[in-house]
Design a protein around this motif. Sequence first.
Motif, mmCIF file in Angstrom:
data_model
loop_
_atom_site.group_PDB
_atom_site.id
_atom_site.type_symbol
_atom_site.label_atom_id
_atom_site.label_comp_id
_atom_site.label_asym_id
_atom_site.label_seq_id
_atom_site.Cartn_x
_atom_site.Cartn_y
_atom_site.Cartn_z
ATOM 1 N N PHE A 213 -3.483 6.299 -8.924
ATOM 2 C CA PHE A 213 -2.389 7.175 -9.354
ATOM 3 C C PHE A 213 -1.526 7.553 -8.146
ATOM 4 C CE2 PHE A 213 -0.450 11.280 -10.206
ATOM 5 C CZ PHE A 213 0.080 11.096 -11.461
ATOM 6 N N LEU A 219 3.738 5.368 -3.448
ATOM 7 C CA LEU A 219 4.280 4.158 -2.829
ATOM 8 C C LEU A 219 5.149 3.411 -3.827
ATOM 9 C CD1 LEU A 219 1.131 2.775 -0.977
ATOM 10 C CD2 LEU A 219 2.831 4.328 -0.110
ATOM 11 N N SER B 53 16.598 -5.752 -4.318
ATOM 12 C CA SER B 53 15.503 -4.786 -4.141
ATOM 13 C C SER B 53 14.653 -4.688 -5.409
ATOM 14 C CB SER B 53 16.062 -3.414 -3.786
ATOM 15 O OG SER B 53 16.872 -2.963 -4.839
ATOM 16 N N ASN B 54 15.184 -5.249 -6.505
ATOM 17 C CA ASN B 54 14.459 -5.227 -7.770
ATOM 18 C C ASN B 54 13.588 -6.487 -7.896
ATOM 19 O OD1 ASN B 54 13.613 -5.162 -10.385
ATOM 20 N ND2 ASN B 54 15.601 -4.607 -11.238
ATOM 21 N N THR B 81 9.935 -15.062 0.088
ATOM 22 C CA THR B 81 9.103 -14.218 0.967
ATOM 23 C C THR B 81 9.985 -13.524 1.993
ATOM 24 O OG1 THR B 81 7.444 -15.929 0.727
ATOM 25 C CG2 THR B 81 6.994 -14.254 2.367
ATOM 26 N N LYS B 88 12.702 -5.018 2.415
ATOM 27 C CA LYS B 88 11.793 -3.948 2.845
ATOM 28 C C LYS B 88 12.271 -3.352 4.175
ATOM 29 C CE LYS B 88 6.972 -3.400 4.054
ATOM 30 N NZ LYS B 88 5.759 -4.140 4.324
ATOM 31 N N MET B 91 15.270 -1.161 3.656
ATOM 32 C CA MET B 91 14.888 0.114 3.050
ATOM 33 C C MET B 91 14.282 1.052 4.071
ATOM 34 S SD MET B 91 13.395 -0.623 -0.656
ATOM 35 C CE MET B 91 14.484 -0.802 -2.029
ATOM 36 N N LEU B 92 13.433 0.512 4.910
ATOM 37 C CA LEU B 92 12.797 1.338 5.936
ATOM 38 C C LEU B 92 13.837 1.879 6.910
ATOM 39 C CD1 LEU B 92 9.595 -0.743 6.751
ATOM 40 C CD2 LEU B 92 9.731 1.379 5.480
ATOM 41 N N ALA B 318 -0.596 13.702 -5.220
ATOM 42 C CA ALA B 318 -0.168 13.342 -6.580
ATOM 43 C C ALA B 318 1.050 14.143 -7.021
ATOM 44 C CB ALA B 318 -1.309 13.565 -7.552
ATOM 45 N N ASN B 320 3.368 15.103 -5.125
ATOM 46 C CA ASN B 320 4.544 14.687 -4.343
ATOM 47 C C ASN B 320 5.400 15.853 -3.884
ATOM 48 O OD1 ASN B 320 4.786 12.067 -3.641
ATOM 49 N ND2 ASN B 320 5.571 11.391 -5.628
ATOM 50 N N MET B 330 0.967 10.588 3.092
ATOM 51 C CA MET B 330 1.299 9.497 2.171
ATOM 52 C C MET B 330 2.592 8.794 2.609
ATOM 53 S SD MET B 330 -0.182 8.516 -0.476
ATOM 54 C CE MET B 330 0.162 7.143 -1.519
ATOM 55 N N GLN B 331 3.614 9.610 2.923
ATOM 56 C CA GLN B 331 4.898 9.054 3.327
ATOM 57 C C GLN B 331 4.757 8.236 4.615
ATOM 58 O OE1 GLN B 331 7.845 9.241 1.459
ATOM 59 N NE2 GLN B 331 6.240 9.876 0.060
ATOM 60 N N ILE B 333 2.049 6.764 5.695
ATOM 61 C CA ILE B 333 1.327 5.507 5.427
ATOM 62 C C ILE B 333 2.340 4.490 4.917
ATOM 63 C CG2 ILE B 333 -0.319 4.376 3.877
ATOM 64 C CD1 ILE B 333 -2.069 6.852 4.025
ATOM 65 N N LEU B 334 3.214 4.980 4.031
ATOM 66 C CA LEU B 334 4.235 4.115 3.432
ATOM 67 C C LEU B 334 5.156 3.522 4.490
ATOM 68 C CD1 LEU B 334 5.777 3.098 0.930
ATOM 69 C CD2 LEU B 334 6.872 5.308 0.797
ATOM 70 N N TYR B 335 5.578 4.370 5.440
ATOM 71 C CA TYR B 335 6.525 3.899 6.450
ATOM 72 C C TYR B 335 5.844 3.431 7.737
ATOM 73 C CZ TYR B 335 9.779 5.761 3.160
ATOM 74 O OH TYR B 335 10.460 6.008 2.010
ATOM 75 N N LYS B 336 4.506 3.290 7.649
ATOM 76 C CA LYS B 336 3.708 2.747 8.747
ATOM 77 C C LYS B 336 3.913 3.472 10.079
ATOM 78 C CE LYS B 336 3.275 -1.732 6.585
ATOM 79 N NZ LYS B 336 3.731 -3.086 6.491
#
Lengths: 295, 374
Positions: A213, A219, B53-54, B81, B88, B91-92, B318, B320, B330-331, B333-336
């Motif tokens: 979830f 993400l 991006s879709n 690829t 990506k 976007m970053l 969860a 957010n 979380m953010q 991790i997403l943006y490394k």
Amino acid sequence: MKSYQITESIEKAVRDFIVCRDWLWFTIWLLGILIIWIWNLIFLNAPALRQIENGFINTIVIAIMVIVFAAGLSWGTTLLDDFLHRRFARLQIGLTFLINLIRSVPQIVGTLLGYVLLTILMQNRIVTSEAAILISMALVIAFFLFLEIFDLLRERITHFRRLDFYDAMLVCGISEQYIINREIILRSSPMHIINKLIGIFGAAIFLLCSVDFIISVGLSTQISPVDLPVTLGSLLAKIDSKQDILAIGHALTHWNYFPNLPFEHLQGITVAILIVFTLLCIYQIANGYGRRHHL
Amino acid sequence: MRHKIIEHLSSILFIGLIFLLIQALWGPAKKTVSYQYLNEIKAFMLLDFLDLSNPEDRLLLHETLNYYYPGEHQRHDSLMTEIAAYVKELMLADTGPHGGASELNFDKLLSLSEMLVKFILIYVLVLLLTSYGVETFAVYRFIRLQQPGSLFEKLRTTWQKLNHATGLRERSRFALIILRKILRGLIKGMVMLILFAPAYVIAYSFKTRFDTDSVILMVLLGVISNGLLITYTQKYFTFLVSESRKGYVQTARVKNLKHDYRFSAEKGIRLSTIFKIRKTFPGHVFGHIYQNVRFQYLHTLKEQASFLITGLIIIEMALNIQGHLCYELMQNILYKNLAIVLLIVFGIFVVVKLTEMTIDYLVFSQQQKIDNKP
């Protein structure tokens, strides 16, 4: 067998079924799932139903694999711990230190970091097939849950070591490995282990759904090109499901909207009910099993 | 005790060193990607009917290319690829200060510290509330179990009375009692479902009704959701039951220590005592059971605290909510942003270790009291 004995044994079985409640709750769970499935079969569209079926099956399959891996990991670690305890006491301190480290990492953080690793492996095409992904997900979760069984096994071994039978068997020339594996773990602790495994099954479903979830909400799929197999957690995070769940809040203040919930918001509500109902039933099954075997 | 503190401190040091090593090895290196098909990608980006991006649009493009240029499948795969990687990267690069692309500097460190303090405050508050809740509910359940007549028994008795009752008034009175008991059972079932629901299910159910950014809601969710309260109440209750079966309890009963569990009885237990923060049962056998179980439960408190932290992290992630520690995790991790991720995880690890140290100290001091050591 005489007729009164048959009646007595049936009565006993029925009494156990009601009083101990493990089989009762297992039946309730199966019946509940069946009713939900039939309801969905009638009122939910076919593609959504297929997704829910996939999500549910994947979740249960991963949770079962977590049980297997957790049992294997804990058994292996227990044997290693015992071996080090007997031969290399200093190394055992190191192992205990590492185990305590794993214990101190919150399960959700550990699982999340494990998923990040899995994502990297998938991006590099090291893990590709769906089966391999499912196994990897189960391994990650099992790694942060196996300590519960490990603690139990260690407790059992320590307990039995204090008893006379352990020394008596040693005097008879039976090896320690045999005593631990066969006499203590296999013969004297299966009830305790099964009870713990039922608990781990519930914990695995909870962790899996939560992580999926979080990942699906946090993400964006546009940024993360890797797709993990669908589970109940990721299904719940879908926009349709979220809107369905939000509708419950709406219905709380607009009572006349309640009858619409099981028809118009079926996907999200089904997923939410499946998660909550499963967790509740597993909790009751574990309690009932403990009561049945006086654990 | 000193041995335990050394172990905890050394594990903090060990993890700190490992994180530093990870940061040194993988942190600063930013991978520079060279694109083989950059011109083609840029040309595709110019097409206004195509949103690269879709993922669906990318799939459509892939199939179209395969259809019109059937012999170049491998080339198309590589192109797709590269398109995914390029999108990506764009976007970053576009993400703002809250997107997580920000570097670790003094301001960031300060804001992370604020978030950690907020997280710790919420955690401590929820831990205190759940500990009180677990203890109170378990004690209440245990005492109710010792009282004569369970819900099913009462239901059966009332049903028998209903069958033997004569006159409409008497029958309707018993029918009402049965209905009330069934309703109570249903409400109990509903409460169980809510207590077992993961926090995000409850939160999203009420999202339109409440402000999910409020600390009060976070604390409330932390206490009632994820099955925490019910699981640990059951554990506490199991401790109470097994302690009550011990020999000294039987001896105390024989020696006529108070052992009446009814709320209304003169030598019984008052209902209000159960709900007090400091529960005392002077002269009652339960007082001894309770004291012993409190000590035993201290060991389980570590497990409860760990599960609670997991629950709080799930809630923050969860829901957010910007400005919370785990949302930031979380953010990043997403943006490394490896440095920030490691720092936050280390912060959480230290919180867990501090909790373990506190609980170890509590166990130690209680043990000292029991052993009559100064």
